[in-house]
Design an enzyme around this catalytic site. Structure first.
Site, PDB file in Angstrom:
ATOM      1  N   ASP A  30      72.096  15.708  25.532  1.00  0.00           N
ATOM      2  CA  ASP A  30      73.361  15.191  25.785  1.00  0.00           C
ATOM      3  C   ASP A  30      74.227  16.216  26.577  1.00  0.00           C
ATOM      4  OD1 ASP A  30      75.115  12.977  25.896  1.00  0.00           O
ATOM      5  OD2 ASP A  30      76.104  13.577  24.037  1.00  0.00           O
ATOM      6  N   HIS A  47      72.290  14.291  35.735  1.00  0.00           N
ATOM      7  CA  HIS A  47      70.831  13.943  35.140  1.00  0.00           C
ATOM      8  C   HIS A  47      69.698  14.464  36.051  1.00  0.00           C
ATOM      9  CE1 HIS A  47      72.646  11.018  32.630  1.00  0.00           C
ATOM     10  NE2 HIS A  47      73.042  10.275  33.824  1.00  0.00           N
ATOM     11  N   LEU A 141      51.486  23.374  23.105  1.00  0.00           N
ATOM     12  CA  LEU A 141      52.741  22.584  22.335  1.00  0.00           C
ATOM     13  C   LEU A 141      52.466  20.953  22.670  1.00  0.00           C
ATOM     14  CD1 LEU A 141      55.795  22.937  21.734  1.00  0.00           C
ATOM     15  CD2 LEU A 141      56.084  22.402  24.199  1.00  0.00           C
TER      16      LEU A 141
HETATM   17  C1  IPE Z   1      72.003  10.231  23.110  1.00  0.00           C
HETATM   18  O1  IPE Z   1      73.001  10.325  23.756  1.00  0.00           O
HETATM   19  C2  IPE Z   1      70.962   9.575  23.867  1.00  0.00           C
HETATM   20  C3  IPE Z   1      70.011  10.534  24.644  1.00  0.00           C
HETATM   21  C4  IPE Z   1      70.496  11.780  24.655  1.00  0.00           C
HETATM   22  C5  IPE Z   1      68.975   9.761  25.389  1.00  0.00           C
HETATM   23  P1  IPE Z   1      74.319   9.241  24.288  1.00  0.00           P
HETATM   24  O2  IPE Z   1      74.952   9.920  25.290  1.00  0.00           O
HETATM   25  O3  IPE Z   1      73.735   7.980  24.723  1.00  0.00           O
HETATM   26  O4  IPE Z   1      74.941   8.994  22.806  1.00  0.00           O
HETATM   27  P2  IPE Z   1      76.618   8.533  22.585  1.00  0.00           P
HETATM   28  O5  IPE Z   1      76.744   7.549  23.287  1.00  0.00           O
HETATM   29  O6  IPE Z   1      77.518   9.606  22.853  1.00  0.00           O
HETATM   30  O7  IPE Z   1      76.399   8.362  21.106  1.00  0.00           O
HETATM   31  C1  IPE Z   2      72.449  12.571  28.319  1.00  0.00           C
HETATM   32  O1  IPE Z   2      73.464  12.799  28.988  1.00  0.00           O
HETATM   33  C2  IPE Z   2      71.463  11.736  29.055  1.00  0.00           C
HETATM   34  C3  IPE Z   2      71.237  10.378  28.654  1.00  0.00           C
HETATM   35  C4  IPE Z   2      71.918   9.960  27.471  1.00  0.00           C
HETATM   36  C5  IPE Z   2      70.447   9.595  29.190  1.00  0.00           C
HETATM   37  P1  IPE Z   2      74.902  11.632  29.188  1.00  0.00           P
HETATM   38  O2  IPE Z   2      74.564  10.759  30.474  1.00  0.00           O
HETATM   39  O3  IPE Z   2      74.920  10.892  27.899  1.00  0.00           O
HETATM   40  O4  IPE Z   2      76.042  12.745  29.329  1.00  0.00           O
HETATM   41  P2  IPE Z   2      77.516  12.475  28.863  1.00  0.00           P
HETATM   42  O5  IPE Z   2      77.640  12.517  27.420  1.00  0.00           O
HETATM   43  O6  IPE Z   2      78.156  11.273  29.475  1.00  0.00           O
HETATM   44  O7  IPE Z   2      78.296  13.802  29.342  1.00  0.00           O
HETATM   45 MG    MG Z   3      76.228  11.214  26.215  1.00  0.00          MG
END
Ligand code: IPE
Ligand code: IPE
Ligand code: MG
Length: 250
Positions: A30, A47, A141
């Protein structure tokens, strides 16, 4: 603690910490969006940086002796993001799989997938199946990609399958239900890491993480490097896992 260069496979055993290494590490990747925003970049750039980081993290986990690495790449709830972000993410992950699969295979990595395949473009589904097939006999792995994955959806799908197999209430126990979930043969995660600073599970491995150690770091996923991994492994090594029992003096 010495930090090994994750791009160098010649790191020797003496580089590894002597503490207990988790057999299975699962990561909620995240913070890509916030990482990008802090640099006046687009979320898409965040991303892309995040996907580039996966290989480095896998290499370092393998150097440290981890046998199974699961990454949460796209959740069943992430479909609720703006359509342009969703299609960017799907394409990015599809291209990354195409680009990396041969190299992962040469590195003896076994690829597995968790999550719903329906809802993905048919070509992508075939590419995922081909990657799993190609690497099925690899002995290094095990890399599990949780993609279009949600813990609740996984439990619902497992119950649907066991009912359609004719199982009855008497047949059901924890071991049997476990066999219908995710990836048979993959042990429950010992350590769940969340990058990006939140302290929540966000529908990741709800069943399997019942007794996992949880570690959260403020580092956003693109900044989660070898040093960060070693910090997480060190924290894990200092935990006492009791599984509901009482610690006895050794
Ligand atoms: C969790 O992150 C999902 C992934 C890392 C794929 P999110 O950004 O979707 O989670 P929330 O919305 O903060 O709970
Ligand atoms: C995690 O990063 C990637 C996915 C959930 C696919 P985020 O896109 O949730 O990044 P933040 O949480 O908005 O910074
Ligand atoms: Mg996120």
């Amino acid at each position: 603690m010495t930090v090994a260069d994750p791009t160098n496979y010649n790191n020797t055993a003496s580089d590894t910490p002597s503490e207990i290494i988790p057999r299975h590490v699962a990561i909620i990747m995240d913070g890509n969006g916030r990482w990008a925003e802090a640099r006046q970049q687009t979320r898409a750039e965040g991303h892309s940086a995040g996907v580039d980081n996966i290989r480095l993290v896998l290499k370092h986990l393998e150097i440290r002796g981890v046998e199974f690495a699961t990454v949460f790449a796209f959740s069943t709830e992430n479909w609720g993001r703006p359509p342009d972000e969703v299609s960017f993410l799907l394409n990015l992950l599809r291209e990354a799989l195409k680009k990396e699969v041969e190299d992962l295979h040469r590195s003896n990595v076994r690829i597995l997938h968790m999550g719903r395949l329906d809802g993905l473009p048919p070509g992508f589904r075939e590419e995922i199946a081909a990657a799993i097939d190609l690497t099925a006999r690899n002995t290094g792995l095990t890399f599990v990609v949780a993609f279009n994955y949600g813990g609740r959806a996984e439990i619902v799908d497992a119950v649907r399958r066991l009912l359609s197999d004719g199982m009855s209430a008497q047949d059901l126990d924890e071991e049997m239900l476990s066999g219908y979930l995710g990836c048979p043969g993959v042990p429950d995660p010992d350590l769940v890491i969340r990058t990006g600073g939140e302290f929540r599970i966000s529908n990741f491995l709800l069943w399997q993480s019942a007794y996992s150690e949880f570690y959260s770091t403020p580092a956003p996923w693109p900044d989660f490097d070898a040093e960060e991994i070693d910090r997480a492994l060190k924290a894990y090594a200092g935990r006492q896992r009791r599984f509901g029992k009482i610690q006895t003096a050794s």
